[in-house]
Motif scaffolding. Structure first.
Motif, short mmCIF file in Angstrom:
data_model
loop_
_atom_site.label_atom_id
_atom_site.label_comp_id
_atom_site.label_asym_id
_atom_site.label_seq_id
_atom_site.Cartn_x
_atom_site.Cartn_y
_atom_site.Cartn_z
N LEU A 1 -76.00 78.39 -67.93
CA LEU A 1 -75.68 79.04 -66.67
C LEU A 1 -74.80 78.18 -65.77
CD1 LEU A 1 -79.08 80.80 -65.87
CD2 LEU A 1 -77.04 81.73 -67.00
N ALA A 2 -74.09 77.24 -66.37
CA ALA A 2 -73.16 76.41 -65.61
C ALA A 2 -71.76 76.99 -65.73
CB ALA A 2 -73.19 74.98 -66.13
N ALA A 3 -71.12 77.24 -64.60
CA ALA A 3 -69.81 77.89 -64.60
C ALA A 3 -68.76 77.09 -65.36
CB ALA A 3 -69.36 78.15 -63.16
N TYR A 4 -68.87 75.76 -65.32
CA TYR A 4 -67.84 74.93 -65.95
C TYR A 4 -67.85 75.03 -67.47
CZ TYR A 4 -71.68 71.56 -66.58
OH TYR A 4 -72.85 70.96 -66.92
N GLU A 5 -68.91 75.62 -68.04
CA GLU A 5 -68.98 75.78 -69.49
C GLU A 5 -68.08 76.90 -70.00
OE1 GLU A 5 -72.52 73.35 -71.03
OE2 GLU A 5 -70.49 73.90 -71.61
N TYR A 6 -67.61 77.77 -69.11
CA TYR A 6 -66.90 78.96 -69.52
C TYR A 6 -65.44 78.90 -69.09
CZ TYR A 6 -71.63 80.58 -70.30
OH TYR A 6 -72.92 80.70 -70.75
N ASN A 7 -64.54 79.23 -70.00
CA ASN A 7 -63.11 79.17 -69.70
C ASN A 7 -62.48 80.53 -69.38
OD1 ASN A 7 -62.37 76.37 -69.93
ND2 ASN A 7 -62.86 76.55 -72.11
N TYR A 8 -63.15 81.60 -69.74
CA TYR A 8 -62.57 82.92 -69.53
C TYR A 8 -63.44 83.70 -68.53
CZ TYR A 8 -60.20 81.60 -73.81
OH TYR A 8 -59.47 80.92 -74.73
N TRP A 9 -62.75 84.31 -67.56
CA TRP A 9 -63.46 84.99 -66.48
C TRP A 9 -62.82 86.34 -66.19
CZ3 TRP A 9 -67.71 82.97 -63.93
CH2 TRP A 9 -68.04 81.65 -64.24
N GLY A 10 -63.65 87.30 -65.80
CA GLY A 10 -63.15 88.56 -65.32
C GLY A 10 -62.87 88.50 -63.83
N GLN A 11 -62.43 89.64 -63.29
CA GLN A 11 -62.09 89.70 -61.86
C GLN A 11 -63.29 90.02 -60.98
OE1 GLN A 11 -58.96 88.93 -60.54
NE2 GLN A 11 -58.80 88.15 -62.63
N GLY A 12 -64.35 90.49 -61.57
CA GLY A 12 -65.57 90.75 -60.81
C GLY A 12 -65.76 92.21 -60.45
N THR A 13 -67.01 92.58 -60.26
CA THR A 13 -67.37 93.93 -59.80
C THR A 13 -68.43 93.77 -58.72
OG1 THR A 13 -68.12 96.13 -60.50
CG2 THR A 13 -69.12 94.25 -61.63
N GLN A 14 -68.26 94.50 -57.62
CA GLN A 14 -69.12 94.33 -56.45
C GLN A 14 -70.42 95.10 -56.60
OE1 GLN A 14 -68.66 92.35 -53.67
NE2 GLN A 14 -70.72 92.98 -53.03
N VAL A 15 -71.51 94.41 -56.30
CA VAL A 15 -72.84 95.04 -56.25
C VAL A 15 -73.37 94.87 -54.83
CG1 VAL A 15 -75.22 94.92 -57.06
CG2 VAL A 15 -73.33 94.68 -58.69
N THR A 16 -73.73 95.97 -54.20
CA THR A 16 -74.26 95.94 -52.84
C THR A 16 -75.60 96.66 -52.83
OG1 THR A 16 -72.04 95.95 -51.92
CG2 THR A 16 -73.85 96.51 -50.44
N VAL A 17 -76.63 95.95 -52.38
CA VAL A 17 -77.98 96.51 -52.33
C VAL A 17 -78.41 96.57 -50.87
CG1 VAL A 17 -80.33 96.34 -53.17
CG2 VAL A 17 -78.45 95.45 -54.57
N SER A 18 -78.73 97.75 -50.41
CA SER A 18 -79.14 97.93 -49.02
C SER A 18 -80.65 98.06 -48.93
CB SER A 18 -78.47 99.15 -48.42
OG SER A 18 -78.80 100.31 -49.18
N SER A 19 -81.18 97.60 -47.81
CA SER A 19 -82.64 97.63 -47.63
C SER A 19 -83.10 98.95 -47.03
CB SER A 19 -83.07 96.48 -46.73
OG SER A 19 -82.39 96.55 -45.50
#
Length: 125
Positions: free
Chosen positions: A107-125
């Protein structure tokens, strides 16, 4: 070169569920480790869950019992099933990959060389 495209993010109420997908393209070999990371505003990127080439799964303590990582070995599509979502799960979720049989620190970010752009998750209370 490997490209990763995430999808499945959205807005849900606390207690709800979402399923994220990560579709890889480009040169993919069999021995790839893949993972999900997230980053909330003003916070560091953190590892959420990972799966190595042997199928070993690792989870952050904050999501154990609620999130499940899986991979379709025929397509290399990576999934993250997120149940019982909490407001603190709100973040931009990234898919990551690297060519390796396993990782020293899954779970260390530096171990991975390829990344996506991301997808937003929003959780409301």
């Amino acid at each position: 070169q490997v490209q990763l495209v995430e999808s499945g993010g959205g807005s849900v109420q606390a207690g709800g569920s979402l399923r994220l997908s990560c579709i890889p393209s480009g040169y993919i070999r069999g021995n790839y480790c893949m993972a999900w990371f997230r980053q909330a505003p003003g916070k560091q990127r953190e590892g959420v869950a990972s799966i190595d080439s042997y199928g070993k799964k690792t989870y952050a303590d904050s999501v154990k019992g609620r999130f499940t990582i899986s991979r379709d070995d025929s397509t290399n599509i990576l999934y993250l099933q997120m149940n019982r979502l909490k407001p603190e799960d709100t973040a931009l979720y990234y898919c990551a990959a690297d060519s390796a049989w396993t990782m020293v620190y899954d779970l260390a970010a530096y171990e991975y060389n390829y990344w996506g752009q991301g997808t937003q998750v929003t959780v409301s209370s």
